[in-house]
Design a protein around this motif. Structure first.
Motif, PDB file in Angstrom:
ATOM      1  N   ARG A  56       0.839  -1.218   0.000  1.00  0.00           N
ATOM      2  CA  ARG A  56       0.000   0.000   0.000  1.00  0.00           C
ATOM      3  C   ARG A  56       0.865   1.256   0.000  1.00  0.00           C
ATOM      4  O   ARG A  56       0.554   2.241  -0.676  1.00  0.00           O
ATOM      5  CB  ARG A  56      -0.949  -0.011   1.205  1.00  0.00           C
ATOM      6  N   ASP A  57       1.947   1.229   0.780  1.00  0.00           N
ATOM      7  CA  ASP A  57       2.850   2.392   0.839  1.00  0.00           C
ATOM      8  C   ASP A  57       3.422   2.723  -0.534  1.00  0.00           C
ATOM      9  O   ASP A  57       3.426   3.876  -0.969  1.00  0.00           O
ATOM     10  CB  ASP A  57       4.013   2.114   1.802  1.00  0.00           C
ATOM     11  N   VAL A  58       3.918   1.694  -1.217  1.00  0.00           N
ATOM     12  CA  VAL A  58       4.534   1.897  -2.527  1.00  0.00           C
ATOM     13  C   VAL A  58       3.504   2.382  -3.543  1.00  0.00           C
ATOM     14  O   VAL A  58       3.778   3.275  -4.357  1.00  0.00           O
ATOM     15  CB  VAL A  58       5.214   0.593  -3.004  1.00  0.00           C
ATOM     16  N   THR A  59       2.299   1.812  -3.470  1.00  0.00           N
ATOM     17  CA  THR A  59       1.213   2.245  -4.370  1.00  0.00           C
ATOM     18  C   THR A  59       0.867   3.701  -4.136  1.00  0.00           C
ATOM     19  O   THR A  59       0.700   4.475  -5.097  1.00  0.00           O
ATOM     20  CB  THR A  59      -0.028   1.362  -4.158  1.00  0.00           C
ATOM     21  N   LEU A  60       0.779   4.105  -2.871  1.00  0.00           N
ATOM     22  CA  LEU A  60       0.458   5.495  -2.550  1.00  0.00           C
ATOM     23  C   LEU A  60       1.549   6.431  -3.054  1.00  0.00           C
ATOM     24  O   LEU A  60       1.262   7.503  -3.607  1.00  0.00           O
ATOM     25  CB  LEU A  60       0.269   5.656  -1.038  1.00  0.00           C
ATOM     26  N   MET A  61       2.801   6.057  -2.882  1.00  0.00           N
ATOM     27  CA  MET A  61       3.904   6.886  -3.372  1.00  0.00           C
ATOM     28  C   MET A  61       3.762   7.160  -4.862  1.00  0.00           C
ATOM     29  O   MET A  61       3.937   8.291  -5.325  1.00  0.00           O
ATOM     30  CB  MET A  61       5.245   6.194  -3.091  1.00  0.00           C
ATOM     31  N   LYS A  62       3.432   6.118  -5.613  1.00  0.00           N
ATOM     32  CA  LYS A  62       3.275   6.277  -7.064  1.00  0.00           C
ATOM     33  C   LYS A  62       2.078   7.161  -7.378  1.00  0.00           C
ATOM     34  O   LYS A  62       2.139   8.033  -8.265  1.00  0.00           O
ATOM     35  CB  LYS A  62       3.114   4.905  -7.722  1.00  0.00           C
ATOM     36  N   LEU A  63       0.983   6.980  -6.656  1.00  0.00           N
ATOM     37  CA  LEU A  63      -0.248   7.730  -6.938  1.00  0.00           C
ATOM     38  C   LEU A  63      -0.091   9.226  -6.665  1.00  0.00           C
ATOM     39  O   LEU A  63      -0.767  10.040  -7.294  1.00  0.00           O
ATOM     40  CB  LEU A  63      -1.410   7.160  -6.122  1.00  0.00           C
ATOM     41  N   VAL A  64       0.804   9.594  -5.720  1.00  0.00           N
ATOM     42  CA  VAL A  64       0.985  11.019  -5.424  1.00  0.00           C
ATOM     43  C   VAL A  64       2.155  11.623  -6.203  1.00  0.00           C
ATOM     44  O   VAL A  64       2.574  12.741  -5.927  1.00  0.00           O
ATOM     45  CB  VAL A  64       1.168  11.269  -3.905  1.00  0.00           C
ATOM     46  N   GLY A  65       2.673  10.877  -7.194  1.00  0.00           N
ATOM     47  CA  GLY A  65       3.635  11.477  -8.113  1.00  0.00           C
ATOM     48  C   GLY A  65       5.079  11.097  -7.950  1.00  0.00           C
ATOM     49  O   GLY A  65       5.947  11.608  -8.676  1.00  0.00           O
ATOM     50  N   MET A  66       5.395  10.207  -7.012  1.00  0.00           N
ATOM     51  CA  MET A  66       6.776   9.746  -6.852  1.00  0.00           C
ATOM     52  C   MET A  66       7.028   8.547  -7.753  1.00  0.00           C
ATOM     53  O   MET A  66       6.100   7.929  -8.271  1.00  0.00           O
ATOM     54  CB  MET A  66       7.049   9.380  -5.394  1.00  0.00           C
ATOM     55  N   ASN A  67       8.307   8.192  -7.902  1.00  0.00           N
ATOM     56  CA  ASN A  67       8.684   7.052  -8.736  1.00  0.00           C
ATOM     57  C   ASN A  67       9.431   6.017  -7.898  1.00  0.00           C
ATOM     58  O   ASN A  67      10.669   5.979  -7.894  1.00  0.00           O
ATOM     59  CB  ASN A  67       9.565   7.509  -9.901  1.00  0.00           C
ATOM     60  N   PRO A  68       8.695   5.168  -7.162  1.00  0.00           N
ATOM     61  CA  PRO A  68       9.380   4.144  -6.371  1.00  0.00           C
ATOM     62  C   PRO A  68       9.921   3.019  -7.239  1.00  0.00           C
ATOM     63  O   PRO A  68       9.289   2.591  -8.204  1.00  0.00           O
ATOM     64  CB  PRO A  68       8.265   3.622  -5.442  1.00  0.00           C
ATOM     65  N   VAL A  69      11.126   2.553  -6.899  1.00  0.00           N
ATOM     66  CA  VAL A  69      11.746   1.387  -7.537  1.00  0.00           C
ATOM     67  C   VAL A  69      12.131   0.437  -6.412  1.00  0.00           C
ATOM     68  O   VAL A  69      12.868   0.814  -5.503  1.00  0.00           O
ATOM     69  CB  VAL A  69      12.991   1.787  -8.351  1.00  0.00           C
ATOM     70  N   VAL A  70      11.630  -0.788  -6.456  1.00  0.00           N
ATOM     71  CA  VAL A  70      11.826  -1.744  -5.371  1.00  0.00           C
ATOM     72  C   VAL A  70      12.869  -2.782  -5.765  1.00  0.00           C
ATOM     73  O   VAL A  70      12.793  -3.379  -6.838  1.00  0.00           O
ATOM     74  CB  VAL A  70      10.496  -2.453  -5.023  1.00  0.00           C
ATOM     75  N   VAL A  71      13.852  -2.990  -4.879  1.00  0.00           N
ATOM     76  CA  VAL A  71      14.807  -4.091  -5.014  1.00  0.00           C
ATOM     77  C   VAL A  71      14.623  -4.978  -3.791  1.00  0.00           C
ATOM     78  O   VAL A  71      14.657  -4.486  -2.666  1.00  0.00           O
ATOM     79  CB  VAL A  71      16.265  -3.579  -5.065  1.00  0.00           C
ATOM     80  N   HIS A  72      14.403  -6.259  -4.000  1.00  0.00           N
ATOM     81  CA  HIS A  72      14.101  -7.118  -2.855  1.00  0.00           C
ATOM     82  C   HIS A  72      15.161  -8.189  -2.641  1.00  0.00           C
ATOM     83  O   HIS A  72      15.880  -8.593  -3.561  1.00  0.00           O
ATOM     84  CB  HIS A  72      12.731  -7.781  -3.031  1.00  0.00           C
ATOM     85  N   GLY A  73      15.241  -8.641  -1.397  1.00  0.00           N
ATOM     86  CA  GLY A  73      16.072  -9.777  -1.053  1.00  0.00           C
ATOM     87  C   GLY A  73      15.229 -11.046  -1.023  1.00  0.00           C
ATOM     88  O   GLY A  73      14.193 -11.129  -1.685  1.00  0.00           O
ATOM     89  N   GLY A  74      15.669 -12.004  -0.191  1.00  0.00           N
ATOM     90  CA  GLY A  74      14.934 -13.267  -0.095  1.00  0.00           C
ATOM     91  C   GLY A  74      15.771 -14.380   0.508  1.00  0.00           C
ATOM     92  O   GLY A  74      15.514 -15.559   0.269  1.00  0.00           O
ATOM     93  N   GLY A  75      16.777 -14.010   1.309  1.00  0.00           N
ATOM     94  CA  GLY A  75      17.660 -15.005   1.912  1.00  0.00           C
ATOM     95  C   GLY A  75      16.948 -16.079   2.713  1.00  0.00           C
ATOM     96  O   GLY A  75      17.209 -17.273   2.514  1.00  0.00           O
ATOM     97  N   PRO A  76      16.041 -15.709   3.634  1.00  0.00           N
ATOM     98  CA  PRO A  76      15.349 -16.742   4.420  1.00  0.00           C
ATOM     99  C   PRO A  76      14.539 -17.702   3.554  1.00  0.00           C
ATOM    100  O   PRO A  76      14.498 -18.910   3.810  1.00  0.00           O
ATOM    101  CB  PRO A  76      14.439 -15.917   5.345  1.00  0.00           C
ATOM    102  N   GLN A  77      13.898 -17.168   2.523  1.00  0.00           N
ATOM    103  CA  GLN A  77      13.097 -18.023   1.636  1.00  0.00           C
ATOM    104  C   GLN A  77      13.995 -18.992   0.868  1.00  0.00           C
ATOM    105  O   GLN A  77      13.638 -20.154   0.659  1.00  0.00           O
ATOM    106  CB  GLN A  77      12.291 -17.157   0.668  1.00  0.00           C
ATOM    107  N   ILE A  78      15.171 -18.518   0.451  1.00  0.00           N
ATOM    108  CA  ILE A  78      16.124 -19.399  -0.230  1.00  0.00           C
ATOM    109  C   ILE A  78      16.579 -20.505   0.720  1.00  0.00           C
ATOM    110  O   ILE A  78      16.611 -21.691   0.361  1.00  0.00           O
ATOM    111  CB  ILE A  78      17.338 -18.591  -0.736  1.00  0.00           C
ATOM    112  N   GLY A  79      16.921 -20.124   1.950  1.00  0.00           N
ATOM    113  CA  GLY A  79      17.372 -21.104   2.938  1.00  0.00           C
ATOM    114  C   GLY A  79      16.320 -22.152   3.231  1.00  0.00           C
ATOM    115  O   GLY A  79      16.634 -23.344   3.373  1.00  0.00           O
ATOM    116  N   THR A  80      15.057 -21.731   3.314  1.00  0.00           N
ATOM    117  CA  THR A  80      13.961 -22.669   3.590  1.00  0.00           C
ATOM    118  C   THR A  80      13.818 -23.696   2.474  1.00  0.00           C
ATOM    119  O   THR A  80      13.680 -24.907   2.735  1.00  0.00           O
ATOM    120  CB  THR A  80      12.641 -21.898   3.758  1.00  0.00           C
ATOM    121  N   LEU A  81      13.852 -23.242   1.225  1.00  0.00           N
ATOM    122  CA  LEU A  81      13.705 -24.177   0.110  1.00  0.00           C
ATOM    123  C   LEU A  81      14.906 -25.109   0.000  1.00  0.00           C
ATOM    124  O   LEU A  81      14.749 -26.314  -0.262  1.00  0.00           O
ATOM    125  CB  LEU A  81      13.494 -23.414  -1.204  1.00  0.00           C
ATOM    126  N   LEU A  82      16.112 -24.583   0.213  1.00  0.00           N
ATOM    127  CA  LEU A  82      17.295 -25.439   0.182  1.00  0.00           C
ATOM    128  C   LEU A  82      17.194 -26.544   1.241  1.00  0.00           C
ATOM    129  O   LEU A  82      17.550 -27.705   0.979  1.00  0.00           O
ATOM    130  CB  LEU A  82      18.556 -24.609   0.416  1.00  0.00           C
TER     131      LEU A  82
END
Length: 304
Positions: A56-82
């Motif tokens: 919701r935060d990122v959506t609101l930022m875009k709606l009020v005229g900002m340009n959010p760019v998201v870079v995500h991690g995922g270490g715990p999810q990788i560890g769980t699948l391994l």
């Protein structure tokens, strides 16, 4: 005529909302059409209310005229699948040892499961997100990262090969610019490709930092599992200059797992990013609280 307590409560709530919107207005105006790179990780990625709040935060930022760019991690999810696959995770100097089999899992988790979940959440909350890995459109060109180890018994540093782990060599910002100007929110998995076509797992903080630099972003926001940079008494240091950060590192106040994030922050401000925010992703709506309120919630690092 008596005013009912319920009506008074509603009125007070309305005044609070109006006050929040008024406080946010100058920030909305200041950051209109500005690019803000957000590194998304930690508890904010695994707690359901926090995940929805971030979307919701990122959506609101875009709606009020900002340009959010998201870079995500995922270490715990990788560890769980391994672990489910019967493969133990191995780390050297904080970096995951990534052989070919592990790299397949990394791509599956980061470029597939995690990336598409974030995209879906943003879209469900009214945004228009597009998921990418660094392999899409030759977005992230990577080179192999090697580690070195010094030991008294060695004449020269030992070079350690940790497999398909990379660092950013070049970013094709044209891909991101096209999405931003098309009113989309880019969501990027930190996987790069080398000149030889090999895939590389890259630290998400490093990717976010380089993206902020190359996109000439107004801000870089790093979501963490801590309230921010702490002093010796565990108080949050809300505002720091580059020189103050270097002094805290020299004194040993900043150490351990916070050091790589701080180095990314310094690299970003040195290269022209106006501000870097290190904030607590465990707090709901942390991004909005840091950007749109006078007080903020984390540590702000600037070039001063």
């Amino acid at each position: 005529m008596l005013i009912q307590p319920q009506a008074i409560q509603k009125s007070n709530r309305a005044v609070e909302i109006a006050s929040v919107l008024t406080e946010a207005l100058p920030y909305i105006r200041r950051f209109n059409n500005k690019t803000i790179v957000i590194k998304y990780g930690g508890n904010a990625m695994i707690d359901e209310p926090l995940k929805n709040g971030f979307a919701r935060d990122v959506t609101l930022m875009k709606l009020v005229g900002m340009n959010p760019v998201v870079v995500h991690g995922g270490g715990p999810q990788i560890g769980t699948l391994l672990k489910k696959l019967g493969k133990e995770s191995e780390f050297i100097q904080g970096m995951r040892v990534t052989d070919s089999e592990t790299m397949d899992v990394v791509e599956m988790v980061l470029g597939g499961l995690v990336n598409k979940e974030i995209v879906s959440l943003i879209n469900r909350n009214g945004g228009k997100a597009v998921g990418l890995s660094g392999k899409d459109g030759d977005l992230i060109r990577a080179r192999k990262l090697t580690l070195s180890r010094n030991a008294p018994e060695l004449n020269e540093p030992e070079i350690i090969d940790i497999g398909h782990v990379g660092e950013v060599e070049k970013i094709n910002t044209a891909v991101i610019d096209m999405l931003i100007h098309g009113d989309f929110i880019p969501v990027i998995a930190p996987i790069g490709v080398g000149e030889d076509g090999q895939s590389y797992n890259i630290n998400a903080d490093l990717v976010a930092c380089q993206l902020a630099i190359d996109l000439k972003a107004e801000k870089l926001i790093l979501l963490t599992n801590t309230p921010g940079v702490m002093d010796v008494n565990d108080n949050v240091l809300t505002g720091l200059t580059r020189s103050q950060v270097l002094k805290l590192i020299q004194e040993g106040v900043i150490h351990g797992g916070m050091l790589p994030k701080i180095q990314s922050a310094l690299d970003a401000v040195d290269a022209g990013v106006n501000n870097v925010h290190i904030i607590d992703g465990r707090l709901e709506h942390a991004v909005l609280l840091e950007i749109f309120t006078d007080q903020g919630i984390g540590t702000l690092i600037n070039r001063g």
